[in-house]
Design a protein around this motif. Sequence first.
Motif, mmCIF file in Angstrom:
data_model
loop_
_atom_site.group_PDB
_atom_site.id
_atom_site.type_symbol
_atom_site.label_atom_id
_atom_site.label_comp_id
_atom_site.label_asym_id
_atom_site.label_seq_id
_atom_site.Cartn_x
_atom_site.Cartn_y
_atom_site.Cartn_z
ATOM 1 N N UNK A 2 1.059 -1.252 0.025
ATOM 2 C CA UNK A 2 -0.020 0.596 -0.483
ATOM 3 C C UNK A 2 1.262 0.928 0.124
ATOM 4 N N UNK A 3 0.963 1.746 -1.305
ATOM 5 C CA UNK A 3 1.770 3.165 -1.223
ATOM 6 C C UNK A 3 0.706 4.543 -1.127
ATOM 7 N N UNK A 4 1.518 5.630 -0.382
ATOM 8 C CA UNK A 4 0.832 6.632 -0.794
ATOM 9 C C UNK A 4 1.700 7.865 -1.810
ATOM 10 N N UNK A 12 0.173 14.759 -13.274
ATOM 11 C CA UNK A 12 0.997 13.785 -13.481
ATOM 12 C C UNK A 12 0.619 12.541 -11.891
ATOM 13 N N UNK A 13 -0.158 13.477 -11.198
ATOM 14 C CA UNK A 13 -0.856 12.517 -9.909
ATOM 15 C C UNK A 13 -1.683 11.603 -11.059
ATOM 16 N N UNK A 14 -1.931 12.126 -11.396
ATOM 17 C CA UNK A 14 -3.200 10.932 -12.156
ATOM 18 C C UNK A 14 -2.287 10.052 -12.752
ATOM 19 N N UNK A 15 -1.791 10.166 -13.405
ATOM 20 C CA UNK A 15 -0.898 9.110 -14.007
ATOM 21 C C UNK A 15 0.118 8.504 -13.577
ATOM 22 N N UNK A 16 0.479 8.991 -12.796
ATOM 23 C CA UNK A 16 1.548 7.700 -11.229
ATOM 24 C C UNK A 16 0.549 6.751 -10.400
ATOM 25 N N UNK A 20 0.453 2.774 -11.130
ATOM 26 C CA UNK A 20 1.017 2.206 -10.215
ATOM 27 C C UNK A 20 0.093 1.412 -9.588
ATOM 28 N N UNK A 21 -1.465 1.186 -9.956
ATOM 29 C CA UNK A 21 -2.663 0.362 -9.440
ATOM 30 C C UNK A 21 -2.377 -0.625 -10.696
ATOM 31 N N UNK A 22 -2.105 -0.407 -12.021
ATOM 32 C CA UNK A 22 -2.080 -1.385 -12.971
ATOM 33 C C UNK A 22 -0.424 -2.535 -12.702
ATOM 34 N N UNK A 23 0.484 -1.817 -11.391
ATOM 35 C CA UNK A 23 1.871 -2.996 -11.447
ATOM 36 C C UNK A 23 0.643 -3.388 -9.900
ATOM 37 N N UNK A 24 -0.230 -3.120 -9.434
ATOM 38 C CA UNK A 24 -0.354 -4.194 -8.427
ATOM 39 C C UNK A 24 -0.416 -3.337 -6.736
ATOM 40 N N UNK A 25 -0.238 -1.937 -6.695
ATOM 41 C CA UNK A 25 -0.183 -1.516 -5.727
ATOM 42 C C UNK A 25 -2.226 -0.759 -5.014
ATOM 43 N N UNK A 26 -1.289 -1.039 -4.103
ATOM 44 C CA UNK A 26 -2.928 -0.035 -3.568
ATOM 45 C C UNK A 26 -2.027 1.083 -3.380
ATOM 46 N N UNK A 27 -3.147 2.072 -4.122
ATOM 47 C CA UNK A 27 -2.434 3.253 -3.877
ATOM 48 C C UNK A 27 -3.562 4.466 -3.157
ATOM 49 N N UNK A 28 -2.881 5.450 -2.157
ATOM 50 C CA UNK A 28 -4.020 6.497 -2.447
ATOM 51 C C UNK A 28 -3.465 7.464 -2.585
ATOM 52 N N UNK A 29 -3.663 8.881 -2.786
ATOM 53 C CA UNK A 29 -3.170 9.800 -3.336
ATOM 54 C C UNK A 29 -3.823 11.218 -2.749
ATOM 55 N N UNK A 101 13.000 14.721 -11.007
ATOM 56 C CA UNK A 101 11.927 16.055 -11.781
ATOM 57 C C UNK A 101 12.428 15.869 -12.629
ATOM 58 N N UNK A 102 12.059 15.597 -14.179
ATOM 59 C CA UNK A 102 10.925 14.631 -14.126
ATOM 60 C C UNK A 102 11.686 13.677 -14.521
ATOM 61 N N UNK A 103 10.919 13.178 -14.169
ATOM 62 C CA UNK A 103 11.264 10.843 -13.740
ATOM 63 C C UNK A 103 10.692 10.492 -14.941
ATOM 64 N N UNK A 104 11.345 8.583 -15.619
ATOM 65 C CA UNK A 104 9.825 8.036 -16.526
ATOM 66 C C UNK A 104 9.570 7.286 -15.163
ATOM 67 N N UNK A 105 8.493 6.792 -15.437
ATOM 68 C CA UNK A 105 7.753 5.502 -15.054
ATOM 69 C C UNK A 105 8.770 4.543 -14.592
ATOM 70 N N UNK A 106 9.035 4.306 -15.613
ATOM 71 C CA UNK A 106 10.294 2.503 -15.009
ATOM 72 C C UNK A 106 11.086 2.986 -13.850
ATOM 73 N N UNK A 107 11.471 4.589 -14.652
ATOM 74 C CA UNK A 107 12.370 5.027 -12.866
ATOM 75 C C UNK A 107 11.995 4.920 -11.608
ATOM 76 N N UNK A 108 10.549 4.746 -11.111
ATOM 77 C CA UNK A 108 10.223 5.268 -10.564
ATOM 78 C C UNK A 108 9.708 3.956 -9.374
ATOM 79 N N UNK A 109 9.508 3.385 -10.953
ATOM 80 C CA UNK A 109 8.829 1.496 -10.643
ATOM 81 C C UNK A 109 9.806 1.097 -9.717
ATOM 82 N N UNK A 110 11.289 1.285 -10.588
ATOM 83 C CA UNK A 110 12.090 0.174 -9.846
ATOM 84 C C UNK A 110 13.062 0.608 -8.679
ATOM 85 N N UNK A 111 12.784 2.300 -8.212
ATOM 86 C CA UNK A 111 13.091 3.007 -7.000
ATOM 87 C C UNK A 111 12.468 2.176 -5.805
ATOM 88 N N UNK A 112 11.067 2.425 -6.131
ATOM 89 C CA UNK A 112 9.996 2.025 -5.417
ATOM 90 C C UNK A 112 10.137 0.646 -4.966
#
Length: 225
Positions: A2-4, A12-16, A20-29, A101-112
């Motif tokens: 579960x991520x915040x 940026x919030x919406x697309x991220x 994240x949700x399509x990667x299987x995370x539960x996300x609050x924003x 910023x700006x970052x790619x989603x792939x990079x964010x995903x790897x960091x998480x």
Amino acid sequence: MKLLLVEDEPDLQEITVKRLRSDGYIVDACGDGVTALDFALAANYDGIILDIMLPQLDGLSVLRQLRTKGQTVPVLLLTARDSIEDRVKGLDAGADDYLIKPFSYAELSARIRALMRRQTTEIASEMLQYEDLVMDLSARTVKRDGKNIVLTQREFALLEVLLRNKEIVLTRDKIEQQIYDFGFEGGSNVIDVYIRYLRKKIDQDFKPKLIHTVRGTGYVLRTGD
Ligand code: CA
């Protein structure tokens, strides 16, 4: 997991969130620091992605307040490209990592993923230690002076309570409350019995004695009377 996500740019919030949700995370924003702090203190997140530049309360202040309140949740900061100072401040304030910023989603995903891995490893290798007595909570093993000591489940639970409260005198009631889940039953006399078993295994063949009776009160793990 579960991520915040705390990001005040709506697109940026919406697309991220979507990715994240399509990667299987539960996300609050949310999009401001005050709400972020409320969310982070109210729910149990596995990680927080926190923009620094936020309305109402900036990300660094949110992070500092979380750490002050003892929250150890992993935090990934989002910082502007040219702000080295923010990055240093962020790490000082208790951030686990940062992304420019700006970052790619792939990079964010790897960091998480890296953040989650690090956290899992830390949990998995949780050790409690006092003097030469070492308890490995994941392997469920106990050693004193490097020698393996085999404990029953109840002895292990009792020793865990003593180790977590080392050098603090515990009443029998207090000990009972903390090991209630481990199938102890039948009054404080039971604690005395298990203390006796533990002493045989932990203290009999070693020096100094670590389990001490505090007369009229209870027990304490310490090196001297
Ligand atoms: Ca921002």
